[in-house]
Design a protein around this motif. Structure first.
Motif, PDB file in Angstrom:
ATOM      1  N   THR A   1     -40.104 -31.153 -20.264  1.00 20.93           N
ATOM      2  CA  THR A   1     -39.391 -31.723 -19.139  1.00 20.93           C
ATOM      3  C   THR A   1     -37.903 -31.518 -19.427  1.00 20.93           C
ATOM      4  OG1 THR A   1     -39.168 -33.690 -17.725  1.00 20.93           O
ATOM      5  CG2 THR A   1     -39.361 -34.084 -20.098  1.00 20.93           C
TER       6      THR A   1
ATOM      7  N   ASN B   1     -35.381 -29.467 -13.646  1.00 15.99           N
ATOM      8  CA  ASN B   1     -36.825 -29.702 -13.591  1.00 15.99           C
ATOM      9  C   ASN B   1     -37.425 -29.173 -12.296  1.00 15.99           C
ATOM     10  OD1 ASN B   1     -37.931 -30.672 -15.897  1.00 15.99           O
ATOM     11  ND2 ASN B   1     -38.398 -32.695 -15.099  1.00 15.99           N
TER      12      ASN B   1
ATOM     13  N   ILE C   1     -38.145 -35.651 -12.872  1.00 15.03           N
ATOM     14  CA  ILE C   1     -38.412 -36.073 -14.263  1.00 15.03           C
ATOM     15  C   ILE C   1     -39.555 -37.103 -14.263  1.00 15.03           C
ATOM     16  CG2 ILE C   1     -37.429 -37.197 -16.305  1.00 15.03           C
ATOM     17  CD1 ILE C   1     -34.646 -36.137 -15.382  1.00 15.03           C
TER      18      ILE C   1
ATOM     19  N   SER D   1     -42.812 -35.565 -13.770  1.00 12.71           N
ATOM     20  CA  SER D   1     -43.284 -34.826 -14.945  1.00 12.71           C
ATOM     21  C   SER D   1     -43.994 -35.791 -15.894  1.00 12.71           C
ATOM     22  CB  SER D   1     -42.140 -34.076 -15.639  1.00 12.71           C
ATOM     23  OG  SER D   1     -41.246 -34.948 -16.309  1.00 12.71           O
TER      24      SER D   1
END
Ligand code: HMG
Ligand code: MG
Length: 283
Positions: A101, A108, A116, A119
């Motif tokens: 990440t 990202n 984020i 992820s």
């Protein structure tokens, strides 16, 4: 400088070759890894189970992984972005995976097409599966210094993402200066902030040498307690979503010369590195 053994993670077959315009064949990738095995690395990143549409260079990683001659003295890992990648890794008996990440939302989005937070939603089932199947998981934080799209990143943000990976159960967190904008000062500030949240023994430094400062930045990280260093033979590659500035991981042979110059302990074999380097240069 007094430090323990410096462990080197060779990322050339993954982070290097994923960015090559002239795509390496499966046979060439296998040959390269077989030449890297006697070099004395702690780990070799063999490839990635990512979308072959996004990163065609890493297609057929399963075949590469199955075909290489493995040594008991080295870990062989693959990168996975999601559960599909983890299933593929498991099917092909990969015991060491890396999830990735970034400390930048913009990066990202370009790299794995999610935020984020999203992820981490993807990582949760991966970590459950990894624990059940006794797999070792490395975590990467890209843009640990600067993002090619949104500029400088605060060390606190890097620390927050690294801590989340640590709490999820990653064995090691690699902090990536994805576009090589770091200086010894910014690297030191970043490491010192992250190590208040994750034990420094579990941190790795991942430098790109875009501006020729990677070795100085690695030195700053080592001086501040990091002893796991990522590098790529001949300085291959970069990140396909890192923009034009992402080319060039720090070269393994430069790291070796630095370690020798500083009398730091390592397990690298200079002759084997020379042979692997020549193979890449002759291709
Ligand atoms: P997406 O398009 O948002 O995902 O991509 P999706 O779930 O909609 O899937 C799209 C298609 O991909 C589907 O196929 C999936 O099956 C397939 P279709 O149904 O259209 O035929 N797919 C997969 N195929 C193989 N393996 C998989 C997989 N997952 C889905 N694991 C996705 C999202 C994450 C898949 C995509 O964005 C991706 O693969 N990204 C990878 C990017 C990448 O590899 N970047 C380089 C590594 S990071 C890096 O280099 C930085 C680092 O070195 C540190 C540093 O320097 O900073 C680590
Ligand atoms: Mg990288």
């Amino acid at each position: 400088m007094s430090t323990p053994l410096i462990k080197i993670i060779e990322v050339g077959p993954r982070d290097g070759l994923q960015n090559e315009k002239n795509i390496w064949t499966v046979e060439e990738r296998i040959q390269l890894i077989n030449l890297l095995t006697p070099c004395g690395f702690e780990e070799i990143e063999v490839g990635s189970f990512v979308s072959p549409i996004w990163v065609p260079q890493m297609a057929n990683t399963a075949l590469v992984f199955q075909s290489i001659i493995k040594s008991d003295h080295c870990r062989y890992s693959t990168l996975v972005p999601n559960q599909k990648g983890t299933e593929l890794a498991l099917t092909h008996n990969v015991r060491n995976i890396s999830i990735f990440t970034a400390a930048s939302e913009a990066f990202n989005k370009k790299n794995i097409n999610c935020t984020i937070e999203e992820s981490f939603e993807r990582f949760k089932p991966i970590m459950v599966e990894a624990k059940q199947k006794n797999m070792r998981v490395r975590g990467y934080v890209s843009c640990a210094i600067e993002c090619p799209y949104s500029g400088p990143i605060l060390p606190e943000k890097v620390a927050e993402v690294a801590e989340q990976l640590w709490q999820l159960g990653c064995a090691e967190i690699s902090l990536g200066d994805t576009i090589g904008k770091g200086t010894p000062e910014t690297t030191r500030a970043m490491i010192n902030t992250v190590k208040t949240r994750v034990p420094v023994d579990n941190l790795a430094i991942h430098c790109h040498d875009t501006y020729g400062r990677a070795i100085d930045n690695i030195e700053a990280a080592i001086e501040n307690g990091v002893f796991i260093v990522d590098s790529a033979i001949t300085g291959l590659g970069g990140c396909p979503y890192g923009g034009d500035n992402a080319k060039g991981n720090v070269a393994t042979e430069l790291v070796l010369a630095f370690l020798n110059r500083k009398n730091l302990y390592h397990t690298l074999n200079a002759d084997a590195i020379k042979t692997a380097r020549q193979f890449v240069l002759n291709r």
